[in-house]
Design a protein around this motif. Structure first.
Motif, PDB file in Angstrom:
ATOM      1  N   SER A   1       0.861  -1.187   0.000  1.00 45.34           N
ATOM      2  CA  SER A   1       0.000   0.000   0.000  1.00 45.34           C
ATOM      3  C   SER A   1       0.900   1.240   0.000  1.00 45.34           C
ATOM      4  CB  SER A   1      -0.899   0.005   1.229  1.00 45.34           C
ATOM      5  OG  SER A   1      -0.119   0.196   2.392  1.00 45.34           O
ATOM      6  N   TRP A   2       0.433   2.297  -0.606  1.00 40.82           N
ATOM      7  CA  TRP A   2       1.165   3.562  -0.628  1.00 40.82           C
ATOM      8  C   TRP A   2       0.194   4.663  -1.006  1.00 40.82           C
ATOM      9  CZ3 TRP A   2       1.535   5.702  -5.686  1.00 40.82           C
ATOM     10  CH2 TRP A   2       1.208   4.816  -6.716  1.00 40.82           C
ATOM     11  N   SER A   3       0.680   5.898  -0.940  1.00 41.60           N
ATOM     12  CA  SER A   3      -0.199   7.029  -1.260  1.00 41.60           C
ATOM     13  C   SER A   3       0.561   8.057  -2.084  1.00 41.60           C
ATOM     14  CB  SER A   3      -0.712   7.668   0.029  1.00 41.60           C
ATOM     15  OG  SER A   3       0.374   8.218   0.751  1.00 41.60           O
ATOM     16  N   ALA A   4      -0.203   8.869  -2.806  1.00 37.96           N
ATOM     17  CA  ALA A   4       0.424   9.881  -3.664  1.00 37.96           C
ATOM     18  C   ALA A   4      -0.437  11.132  -3.692  1.00 37.96           C
ATOM     19  CB  ALA A   4       0.609   9.345  -5.079  1.00 37.96           C
ATOM     20  N   GLU A   5       0.189  12.206  -4.112  1.00 40.62           N
ATOM     21  CA  GLU A   5      -0.536  13.438  -4.370  1.00 40.62           C
ATOM     22  C   GLU A   5      -0.198  13.820  -5.798  1.00 40.62           C
ATOM     23  OE1 GLU A   5      -1.063  15.944  -0.734  1.00 40.62           O
ATOM     24  OE2 GLU A   5      -0.054  17.395  -2.046  1.00 40.62           O
ATOM     25  N   ILE A   6      -1.213  14.079  -6.595  1.00 43.21           N
ATOM     26  CA  ILE A   6      -0.993  14.410  -7.997  1.00 43.21           C
ATOM     27  C   ILE A   6      -1.396  15.858  -8.205  1.00 43.21           C
ATOM     28  CG2 ILE A   6      -1.532  13.770 -10.384  1.00 43.21           C
ATOM     29  CD1 ILE A   6      -2.234  10.952  -9.294  1.00 43.21           C
ATOM     30  N   ARG A   7      -0.408  16.694  -8.462  1.00 41.35           N
ATOM     31  CA  ARG A   7      -0.644  18.138  -8.572  1.00 41.35           C
ATOM     32  C   ARG A   7      -0.770  18.528 -10.030  1.00 41.35           C
ATOM     33  NH1 ARG A   7       3.815  19.883  -3.965  1.00 41.35           N
ATOM     34  NH2 ARG A   7       2.681  18.881  -2.252  1.00 41.35           N
ATOM     35  N   LEU A   8      -2.004  18.792 -10.431  1.00 39.74           N
ATOM     36  CA  LEU A   8      -2.299  19.211 -11.804  1.00 39.74           C
ATOM     37  C   LEU A   8      -2.559  20.708 -11.813  1.00 39.74           C
ATOM     38  CD1 LEU A   8      -4.871  16.361 -12.495  1.00 39.74           C
ATOM     39  CD2 LEU A   8      -2.499  16.419 -13.295  1.00 39.74           C
ATOM     40  N   ALA A   9      -2.597  21.285 -12.998  1.00 41.45           N
ATOM     41  CA  ALA A   9      -2.960  22.697 -13.100  1.00 41.45           C
ATOM     42  C   ALA A   9      -4.363  22.925 -12.555  1.00 41.45           C
ATOM     43  CB  ALA A   9      -2.875  23.141 -14.560  1.00 41.45           C
ATOM     44  N   GLU A  10      -5.255  21.945 -12.786  1.00 47.08           N
ATOM     45  CA  GLU A  10      -6.668  22.091 -12.397  1.00 47.08           C
ATOM     46  C   GLU A  10      -6.880  21.964 -10.895  1.00 47.08           C
ATOM     47  OE1 GLU A  10      -5.462  20.068 -14.685  1.00 47.08           O
ATOM     48  OE2 GLU A  10      -6.536  20.346 -16.580  1.00 47.08           O
ATOM     49  N   GLY A  11      -5.935  21.307 -10.195  1.00 46.41           N
ATOM     50  CA  GLY A  11      -6.097  21.071  -8.770  1.00 46.41           C
ATOM     51  C   GLY A  11      -5.293  19.857  -8.359  1.00 46.41           C
ATOM     52  N   THR A  12      -5.303  19.599  -7.066  1.00 43.52           N
ATOM     53  CA  THR A  12      -4.511  18.482  -6.548  1.00 43.52           C
ATOM     54  C   THR A  12      -5.427  17.327  -6.147  1.00 43.52           C
ATOM     55  OG1 THR A  12      -2.745  19.938  -5.797  1.00 43.52           O
ATOM     56  CG2 THR A  12      -2.890  17.783  -4.737  1.00 43.52           C
ATOM     57  N   ILE A  13      -5.051  16.139  -6.587  1.00 45.84           N
ATOM     58  CA  ILE A  13      -5.842  14.936  -6.330  1.00 45.84           C
ATOM     59  C   ILE A  13      -5.028  14.007  -5.434  1.00 45.84           C
ATOM     60  CG2 ILE A  13      -6.986  12.948  -7.407  1.00 45.84           C
ATOM     61  CD1 ILE A  13      -8.251  15.483  -8.355  1.00 45.84           C
ATOM     62  N   GLY A  14      -5.673  13.442  -4.424  1.00 42.53           N
ATOM     63  CA  GLY A  14      -5.016  12.454  -3.573  1.00 42.53           C
ATOM     64  C   GLY A  14      -5.272  11.052  -4.088  1.00 42.53           C
ATOM     65  N   LEU A  15      -4.282  10.202  -3.955  1.00 37.63           N
ATOM     66  CA  LEU A  15      -4.420   8.800  -4.379  1.00 37.63           C
ATOM     67  C   LEU A  15      -3.976   7.910  -3.231  1.00 37.63           C
ATOM     68  CD1 LEU A  15      -4.627   6.409  -6.447  1.00 37.63           C
ATOM     69  CD2 LEU A  15      -2.242   6.905  -7.032  1.00 37.63           C
ATOM     70  N   GLU A  16      -4.820   6.970  -2.872  1.00 37.86           N
ATOM     71  CA  GLU A  16      -4.421   5.961  -1.903  1.00 37.86           C
ATOM     72  C   GLU A  16      -4.543   4.592  -2.546  1.00 37.86           C
ATOM     73  OE1 GLU A  16      -5.216   6.537   2.463  1.00 37.86           O
ATOM     74  OE2 GLU A  16      -6.773   7.807   1.566  1.00 37.86           O
ATOM     75  N   VAL A  17      -3.476   3.816  -2.437  1.00 37.60           N
ATOM     76  CA  VAL A  17      -3.447   2.474  -3.004  1.00 37.60           C
ATOM     77  C   VAL A  17      -3.438   1.485  -1.839  1.00 37.60           C
ATOM     78  CG1 VAL A  17      -2.175   0.848  -4.447  1.00 37.60           C
ATOM     79  CG2 VAL A  17      -2.145   3.301  -5.000  1.00 37.60           C
TER      80      VAL A  17
END
Lengths: 233, 233
Positions: free
Chosen positions: B143-159
């Motif tokens: 399991s791990w987690s990420a933050e994806i920073r796009l121009a439109e906004g930031t999305i969190g991802l949890e695996v």
């Protein structure tokens, strides 16, 4: 050229949404299109084969759909050499990328599939019907083979070893009939309806075996993999 | 009861084929239906939310589709308690089984997605657009987690860690915005268009990093998993 093709084809109304789901449905969302792709998944077919498999689809509409699929690069026309010397339709590499879409639709469709024994699929759809019962993502690493003996006929299954990358669906090869001289690691004898009920969790494996509705013989590791693949509890 | 429901709903013409693909398309193959299901994948919505998200769909047709989805058991109407006191539509467990179908359609749609930066998806579809770029079957076990920073906004991802059985798609949780206080294992900064080009193999990761179009910081194991998930070469 592209424009001309588009004009000569009745293109579906686009959803006009910036979304890959909408984009995919712009291409394959028209009525009958995915059933045509389904029929081409197991190999090239002549126009007359396609017609025969889709009796509810008028020939002029089938022609229109084929032109659309060709113009979108999902299908190509191939001329077979003599003595066959016929034109067939085949999926392109891009068209084969629809395999997982069709497989997931089929898996969803199994969820309310009843009476598979009373109303079975036509022979040419038998491999697809079996694929619909399979969860390749549940497989372990090894390669193995099976023979599935249904009332309608016997289907061969070959499972490739897990690749380092790439979808698990590509690990499965079904053949109707099985390749000559095949020595499967495991053999299953059941009706399609029994396999559907096992998949849907309406029937327990041990009960089906006791009632003589299911027989499995072969090596233990292949049997375990087969159970995972077909979702038996 | 079932018959009455059917009569009060404009049911689509059945393909009348004994095939789980055809059966699935009998249920969800009508125009707009899968886009409605897509919109409900990230949670319940009011009728007015659905309308807003599907401006090309006339309200009376949307009503008809919702009645159909309810009669087929894919969607249910839920009354929210006061002070909201509104009716919302939510997917049932059966409706959520369409997740893999929508995901595979989206993955196919990415194959000819261009100009994602010039014409980006609306914010409410941003998580879905990112999901379309993900191959959860390629993930390793942890399991791990990420933050994806796009121009439109930031999305969190949890695996989530790999379960002993069940589809890999369910391992992914995207949140917009990320949960407060989240400490992601890895952070990605890129435009959506860059992520699309990386996924499609049109752009190499090392080149994108050198050109400042992609920045990845975080733990090595999570970075490796992220690359596999997003299909970077």
């Amino acid at each position: 050229m592209k424009l001309n093709q588009k004009l000569s084809t009745s293109s579906p109304r686009s959803y006009e949404q910036v979304c890959p789901v909408a984009r995919a449905l712009d291409v394959v969302g028209q009525r009958w299109t995915l059933l045509i792709v389904r029929d081409l998944m197991f190999g090239p077919l002549r126009f007359s084969d396609l017609r025969e498999g889709l009796p509810g689809l008028a020939p002029n509409l089938l022609s229109e759909r084929m032109r659309w699929l060709v113009s979108e690069g999902l299908v190509e026309r191939i001329g077979l050499p003599p003595p066959a010397a016929r034109q067939v339709y085949a999926l392109t590499a891009r068209g084969r990328e629809l395999g997982p879409v069709i497989h997931e639709l089929a898996r969803f469709g199994v969820g309310d599939w009843a009476d598979a024994d009373a109303f079975g699929p036509p022979r040419r759809l038998l491999r697809g019907a079996l694929l619909a019962l399979m969860s390749p993502s549940e497989l372990g690493e090894p390669s193995w083979s099976a023979e599935i003996r249904l009332a309608e006929g016997t289907i061969g299954l070959e499972v490739a070893a897990r690749p380092s990358s790439g979808g698990s669906l590509n690990r499965l090869r079904l053949s109707d009939p099985p390749p000559p001289g095949a020595e499967p690691d495991v053999t299953v004898t059941a009706s399609l309806g029994t396999l559907v009920e096992l998949r849907r969790g309406l029937l327990a494996r041990s009960y089906a075996e006791r009632r003589g509705r299911l027989a499995v013989t072969g090596s233990r590791p292949a049997t375990v993999e087969l159970r995972r693949l077909l979702g038996w509890t």
